[in-house]
Design an enzyme around this catalytic site. Structure first.
Site, mmCIF file in Angstrom:
data_model
loop_
_atom_site.group_PDB
_atom_site.id
_atom_site.type_symbol
_atom_site.label_atom_id
_atom_site.label_comp_id
_atom_site.label_asym_id
_atom_site.label_seq_id
_atom_site.Cartn_x
_atom_site.Cartn_y
_atom_site.Cartn_z
ATOM 1 N N TYR A 1 -29.838 20.476 -69.148
ATOM 2 C CA TYR A 1 -28.429 20.111 -69.341
ATOM 3 C C TYR A 1 -28.191 19.349 -70.642
ATOM 4 O O TYR A 1 -27.045 19.092 -70.997
ATOM 5 C CB TYR A 1 -27.948 19.236 -68.176
ATOM 6 C CG TYR A 1 -27.996 19.913 -66.837
ATOM 7 C CD1 TYR A 1 -27.083 20.900 -66.499
ATOM 8 C CD2 TYR A 1 -28.969 19.571 -65.902
ATOM 9 C CE1 TYR A 1 -27.132 21.534 -65.260
ATOM 10 C CE2 TYR A 1 -29.025 20.197 -64.655
ATOM 11 C CZ TYR A 1 -28.107 21.170 -64.347
ATOM 12 O OH TYR A 1 -28.149 21.784 -63.127
ATOM 13 N N HIS B 1 -20.807 19.057 -71.090
ATOM 14 C CA HIS B 1 -20.610 18.033 -70.059
ATOM 15 C C HIS B 1 -21.447 16.779 -70.352
ATOM 16 O O HIS B 1 -21.171 15.719 -69.794
ATOM 17 C CB HIS B 1 -21.032 18.623 -68.707
ATOM 18 C CG HIS B 1 -20.100 18.330 -67.577
ATOM 19 N ND1 HIS B 1 -18.806 17.859 -67.731
ATOM 20 C CD2 HIS B 1 -20.284 18.454 -66.228
ATOM 21 C CE1 HIS B 1 -18.247 17.709 -66.533
ATOM 22 N NE2 HIS B 1 -19.118 18.054 -65.614
ATOM 23 N N TYR C 1 -26.471 13.462 -60.691
ATOM 24 C CA TYR C 1 -25.609 14.449 -61.331
ATOM 25 C C TYR C 1 -24.216 13.881 -61.567
ATOM 26 O O TYR C 1 -23.803 12.900 -60.946
ATOM 27 C CB TYR C 1 -25.575 15.742 -60.505
ATOM 28 C CG TYR C 1 -26.884 16.484 -60.613
ATOM 29 C CD1 TYR C 1 -27.111 17.359 -61.672
ATOM 30 C CD2 TYR C 1 -27.912 16.251 -59.714
ATOM 31 C CE1 TYR C 1 -28.329 18.003 -61.823
ATOM 32 C CE2 TYR C 1 -29.141 16.891 -59.848
ATOM 33 C CZ TYR C 1 -29.341 17.764 -60.901
ATOM 34 O OH TYR C 1 -30.544 18.395 -61.054
ATOM 35 N N ASN D 1 -21.259 14.625 -60.686
ATOM 36 C CA ASN D 1 -20.338 14.464 -59.564
ATOM 37 C C ASN D 1 -20.674 13.264 -58.684
ATOM 38 O O ASN D 1 -19.872 12.882 -57.840
ATOM 39 C CB ASN D 1 -20.307 15.734 -58.706
ATOM 40 C CG ASN D 1 -19.766 16.918 -59.477
ATOM 41 O OD1 ASN D 1 -19.318 16.792 -60.615
ATOM 42 N ND2 ASN D 1 -19.806 18.077 -58.867
ATOM 43 N N ASP E 1 -16.814 13.733 -71.466
ATOM 44 C CA ASP E 1 -16.216 14.939 -72.034
ATOM 45 C C ASP E 1 -14.784 15.071 -71.536
ATOM 46 O O ASP E 1 -14.456 14.664 -70.428
ATOM 47 C CB ASP E 1 -17.029 16.170 -71.642
ATOM 48 C CG ASP E 1 -17.135 16.351 -70.133
ATOM 49 O OD1 ASP E 1 -17.521 15.394 -69.430
ATOM 50 O OD2 ASP E 1 -16.830 17.448 -69.644
ATOM 51 N N ASN F 1 -14.791 15.221 -62.105
ATOM 52 C CA ASN F 1 -15.467 14.736 -60.900
ATOM 53 C C ASN F 1 -16.301 13.481 -61.138
ATOM 54 O O ASN F 1 -16.462 12.661 -60.239
ATOM 55 C CB ASN F 1 -16.322 15.839 -60.279
ATOM 56 C CG ASN F 1 -15.463 16.928 -59.681
ATOM 57 O OD1 ASN F 1 -14.382 16.671 -59.168
ATOM 58 N ND2 ASN F 1 -15.933 18.157 -59.758
#
Length: 194
Positions: free
Chosen positions: A18, A23, A70, A72, A97, A118
């Site tokens: 990632y 993000h 993560y 969220n 972001d 989120n």
């Protein structure tokens, strides 16, 4: 903890797969800040990696953090960090972001809704407040009919990657301005047309 300590959280997802995603631009910006203050991210008692240092000798202390969870589920780690350092949400800056801003744009705000983000939603819930400061790093909207959820989990394009160092520098400058000059002065600097 001293009145001059700030918790600066860069939002993103953990793991190498990632690292270059849109993000994760918040985490990229806190990496830039860590480099500036000569700090290294290390494991922490909370579920985060933390780098601590001073903006300048005798200046404000920055606690830079990247959650091990993560996007969220960012709220738990942020809440744990606030408790660990004895800080209120008025000393929290979240770098994230922002789809609703064009790429290569930085805007600052305090409070407000989560706008479907989120990570922000989870922080607001866990901290029981939306009254923290945000450094909103524009990544733009997805092209055509691409799902925004897919778009944010893609790496920056080649053209974007060329401009990315400047964008990350602007985001880091914005954090420093908030800490040094206050939000209103920082907003005037970053929101005025150049």
């Amino acid at each position: 903890m001293a009145d001059n300590t700030w918790l600066v959280v860069g939002l993103g997802n953990p793991g190498a797969q990632y690292a270059g995603n849109r993000h994760n631009v918040g985490q990229m910006a806190v990496d830039e800040l860590a480099a500036r203050i000569g700090a290294t991210f290390k494991s922490h008692k909370t579920p985060s990696r933390v780098a601590e240092g001073f903006l300048r000798p005798g200046g404000p202390k920055l606690v830079l953090a990247k959650s091990n969870s993560y996007m969220n589920t960012s709220g738990g780690p942020v809440s744990a960090l606030l408790k660990f350092y004895g800080l209120d949400v008025d000393k929290l800056i979240v770098v994230h972001d922002e789809l609703d801003l064009p790429f290569d744009t930085v805007k600052l705000k305090r409070g407000g809704g989560h706008g479907g983000h989120n990570g922000l939603r989870d922080i607001q819930k866990a901290a029981d407040s939306a009254e923290f400061t945000r450094v909103r790093v524009g990544i733009g909207r997805p092209p055509g009919r691409q799902d925004p959820a897919d778009f944010v989990l893609k790496d920056f394009s080649g053209i974007e990657r060329q401009a990315l160092p400047n964008l990350l520098s602007d985001a880091a400058d914005a954090v420093e301005a908030i800490v040094d000059e206050g939000l209103v002065a920082a907003q005037q600097r970053f929101h005025s047309p150049s």
